[in-house]
Write an enzyme that holds these catalytic residues in place. Structure first.
Site, PDB file in Angstrom:
ATOM      1  N   TYR A 117       0.838  -1.199   0.000  1.00  0.00           N
ATOM      2  CA  TYR A 117       0.000   0.000   0.000  1.00  0.00           C
ATOM      3  C   TYR A 117       0.868   1.243   0.000  1.00  0.00           C
ATOM      4  O   TYR A 117       1.945   1.259   0.596  1.00  0.00           O
ATOM      5  CB  TYR A 117      -0.869   0.055   1.267  1.00  0.00           C
ATOM      6  CG  TYR A 117      -2.063  -0.855   1.261  1.00  0.00           C
ATOM      7  CD1 TYR A 117      -3.294  -0.410   0.791  1.00  0.00           C
ATOM      8  CD2 TYR A 117      -1.971  -2.150   1.750  1.00  0.00           C
ATOM      9  CE1 TYR A 117      -4.403  -1.242   0.815  1.00  0.00           C
ATOM     10  CE2 TYR A 117      -3.079  -2.988   1.770  1.00  0.00           C
ATOM     11  CZ  TYR A 117      -4.296  -2.527   1.308  1.00  0.00           C
ATOM     12  OH  TYR A 117      -5.385  -3.347   1.325  1.00  0.00           O
ATOM     13  N   TYR A 156      -0.777  -9.811   0.891  1.00  0.00           N
ATOM     14  CA  TYR A 156       0.284  -9.170   1.669  1.00  0.00           C
ATOM     15  C   TYR A 156       0.355  -9.714   3.086  1.00  0.00           C
ATOM     16  O   TYR A 156      -0.640 -10.192   3.628  1.00  0.00           O
ATOM     17  CB  TYR A 156       0.121  -7.646   1.662  1.00  0.00           C
ATOM     18  CG  TYR A 156      -1.163  -7.089   2.250  1.00  0.00           C
ATOM     19  CD1 TYR A 156      -1.308  -6.884   3.627  1.00  0.00           C
ATOM     20  CD2 TYR A 156      -2.223  -6.718   1.421  1.00  0.00           C
ATOM     21  CE1 TYR A 156      -2.475  -6.343   4.151  1.00  0.00           C
ATOM     22  CE2 TYR A 156      -3.387  -6.174   1.942  1.00  0.00           C
ATOM     23  CZ  TYR A 156      -3.508  -5.989   3.312  1.00  0.00           C
ATOM     24  OH  TYR A 156      -4.660  -5.458   3.824  1.00  0.00           O
ATOM     25  N   ARG A 166      -2.825 -11.808   4.090  1.00  0.00           N
ATOM     26  CA  ARG A 166      -4.188 -11.506   3.657  1.00  0.00           C
ATOM     27  C   ARG A 166      -4.386 -11.978   2.223  1.00  0.00           C
ATOM     28  O   ARG A 166      -3.547 -11.735   1.357  1.00  0.00           O
ATOM     29  CB  ARG A 166      -4.453  -9.982   3.667  1.00  0.00           C
ATOM     30  CG  ARG A 166      -4.438  -9.249   4.980  1.00  0.00           C
ATOM     31  CD  ARG A 166      -5.543  -9.570   5.952  1.00  0.00           C
ATOM     32  NE  ARG A 166      -6.816 -10.057   5.439  1.00  0.00           N
ATOM     33  CZ  ARG A 166      -7.806  -9.316   4.956  1.00  0.00           C
ATOM     34  NH1 ARG A 166      -7.690  -8.018   4.888  1.00  0.00           N
ATOM     35  NH2 ARG A 166      -8.926  -9.867   4.546  1.00  0.00           N
ATOM     36  N   HIS A 169      -7.276  -8.480  -2.029  1.00  0.00           N
ATOM     37  CA  HIS A 169      -8.613  -7.881  -1.879  1.00  0.00           C
ATOM     38  C   HIS A 169      -8.583  -6.414  -2.275  1.00  0.00           C
ATOM     39  O   HIS A 169      -7.536  -5.778  -2.295  1.00  0.00           O
ATOM     40  CB  HIS A 169      -9.095  -8.012  -0.426  1.00  0.00           C
ATOM     41  CG  HIS A 169      -8.169  -7.359   0.550  1.00  0.00           C
ATOM     42  ND1 HIS A 169      -7.093  -8.019   1.105  1.00  0.00           N
ATOM     43  CD2 HIS A 169      -8.127  -6.101   1.051  1.00  0.00           C
ATOM     44  CE1 HIS A 169      -6.433  -7.195   1.899  1.00  0.00           C
ATOM     45  NE2 HIS A 169      -7.027  -6.024   1.888  1.00  0.00           N
ATOM     46  N   HIS A 171     -10.625  -2.926  -1.011  1.00  0.00           N
ATOM     47  CA  HIS A 171     -11.539  -2.358  -0.022  1.00  0.00           C
ATOM     48  C   HIS A 171     -12.586  -1.512  -0.746  1.00  0.00           C
ATOM     49  O   HIS A 171     -12.244  -0.721  -1.632  1.00  0.00           O
ATOM     50  CB  HIS A 171     -10.780  -1.463   0.957  1.00  0.00           C
ATOM     51  CG  HIS A 171      -9.769  -2.200   1.783  1.00  0.00           C
ATOM     52  ND1 HIS A 171     -10.051  -2.683   3.037  1.00  0.00           N
ATOM     53  CD2 HIS A 171      -8.481  -2.546   1.539  1.00  0.00           C
ATOM     54  CE1 HIS A 171      -8.972  -3.283   3.545  1.00  0.00           C
ATOM     55  NE2 HIS A 171      -7.999  -3.218   2.645  1.00  0.00           N
TER      56      HIS A 171
END
Ligand SMILES: [Fe+3]
Lengths: 253, 181
Positions: A117, A156, A166, A169, A171
């Site tokens: 991110y 990640y 995780r 995905h 969000h």
């Protein structure tokens, strides 16, 4: 730190208890100890049943002033092509009666193809992509349809337990026609091997409900020599205003 | 048959570069006529501040009208839209500059509040009522046990209102479930 095996045992135990209880729960539990960050961050009292009143029966309005159409393309924000699998994610936002949520705001954010991110708290030692920010917005159209062009995010690591990862995905943040329908969720990709290991995904105990967060690969959305395509529809909770009064479309209290 | 609602998920730790935006917490310009501050702290089950929460409010104007105006994401400095968003800081504090809401349809005036946080698996709804006149009540307040009612009510301070949100434990805020949820 616990191992994945220990966390997986906790997930399995809660899942068994859930099956034995025989009650369907289609929303995540907020009290779900395998997700360690939830331990001190969930109400212990039952949510208090309330009838929506006044302002709760309406939703904020967003319009063309708020969202530039270019914000729905996450691959053109930084003056170059981001690395990764270019894809289109599209679907419809529906209310609890299956009606389209029209001209309403959808916001998304995601990691880059390497699972990183653009956030100062993300310490995953994967490369930042100078051509990718990972946030987008759009307004739904008159059919409730949203559409984003982006790249497929990578999985990640995180610090819930040792070797925690995780599933990939995106969000999503959504508004309905009433404030009571406000929601934030995550969209996943079909067949992710990390589903069974992930305490955030598994906090939704009903398998059919978990499946509702998984997009469908759609070859009709895939564009030759350009991008793959995924489809994902979102259903908000029921709207109350129309049940309480004859619906005066567009009326304001 | 109605479709089943999509499950929620936590907002996670990485929303800060996506959801906050310039002017998100200033429904009106600070210092403008009628501007009040609504602020408070989000705390966890140990009473510790939650520095990675996001609070949203949705409210009527002072005349009790619910506005339907765009412009919350790109404030023009004049249009009151009734919607605001504030992430918490390192001390768990959120702040809005806004107008005091009026009563809608004869109800008591309140801010509708939504709370998101890392670690919180689904969003929570509550209400922040303006300080109540003696004996003032409504169907929701009447249905809440007396010893928890104050968690739904702002206190006044010199610049406006304080509304603390306790996710869990002592003084836990009353969070709401609407029909169909
Ligand atoms: Fe994430």
């Amino acid at each position: 730190m616990e191992t994945q095996a220990e966390i997986s045992d906790e997930i399995a135990k809660i899942s068994r208890e859930y099956d034995e209880a025989g009650q369907v729960e289609t929303q995540p539990r907020v009290d779900y100890p395998p997700y360690r960050s939830s331990l001190l961050r969930h109400p212990t009292k039952d949510l208090h049943q309330a009838d929506p009143e006044g302002v709760e029966l309406w939703a904020p309005v967003f319009g063309r002033r708020d969202v530039d159409p270019l914000e729905s393309d996450l691959t053109i924000q930084r003056g170059g092509d981001p690395i990764g699998e270019r894809m289109v994610v599209t679907g419809r936002v529906l209310d609890g009666e299956g009606r389209p949520v029209r001209r309403q705001l959808v916001e998304i954010w995601q990691a880059n193809a390497g699972g990183r991110y653009v956030h100062q708290r993300d310490q995953h030692p994967a490369a930042l992509d100078p051509h990718f920010t990972g946030m987008g917005r759009c307004l739904t159209d008159d059919d409730g349809r949203y559409s984003f062009t982006t790249i497929k995010p990578g999985p990640y690591p995180w610090r819930n337990h040792r070797n925690a990862w995780r599933p990939a995905h995106i969000h999503f943040s959504l508004f309905g026609t009433e404030f009571t329908q406000r929601m934030v969720t995550q969209m996943y990709f079909p067949g992710d091997p990390l589903f069974a290991l992930d305490p955030i995904y598994q906090a939704i105990l009903d398998p059919a409900a978990r499946d509702r967060l998984v997009a469908t690969y759609d070859h009709d959305l895939t564009q030759p020599e350009w991008s793959t395509g995924y489809r994902w529809d979102i259903v908000l909770t029921g709207s109350h205003r129309t049940l309480m009064e004859a619906d005066t479309e567009g009326g304001v209290a | 048959m109605s479709p089943t609602p999509t499950p929620g998920q936590t907002v996670g730790p990485f929303f800060h570069y996506a959801l906050p935006y310039d002017g998100d917490r200033d429904l009106v310009a600070p210092g403008s006529p009628g501007a009040v501050r609504l602020h408070g702290t989000v705390s966890d089950g140990d009473g510790a501040p939650v520095p990675d929460a996001l609070v949203e409010i949705w409210q009527a104007g002072p005349d009790g009208r619910v506005v339907a105006r765009s412009g919350s994401l790109r404030r023009d400095g004049h249009t009151f839209t009734g919607f605001g968003r504030s992430s918490t800081d390192r001390e768990g504090a959120y702040t809005f500059t806004t107008l005091a809401p009026g009563a809608v349809d004869g109800g008591l005036p309140f801010f509708a509040v939504t709370v998101f946080a890392r670690g919180l698996l689904n969003r929570l709804f509550t209400r922040a009522y303006l300080p109540l006149a003696d004996g003032a009540t409504d169907p929701l307040l009447a249905s809440v046990p007396a010893d928890r009612r104050s968690t739904l009510v702002c206190t006044a301070d010199t610049h406006g209102f304080v509304f603390d949100i306790r996710l869990m434990g002592d003084g836990e805020t009353v969070f709401l479930r609407f029909p169909g949820q």
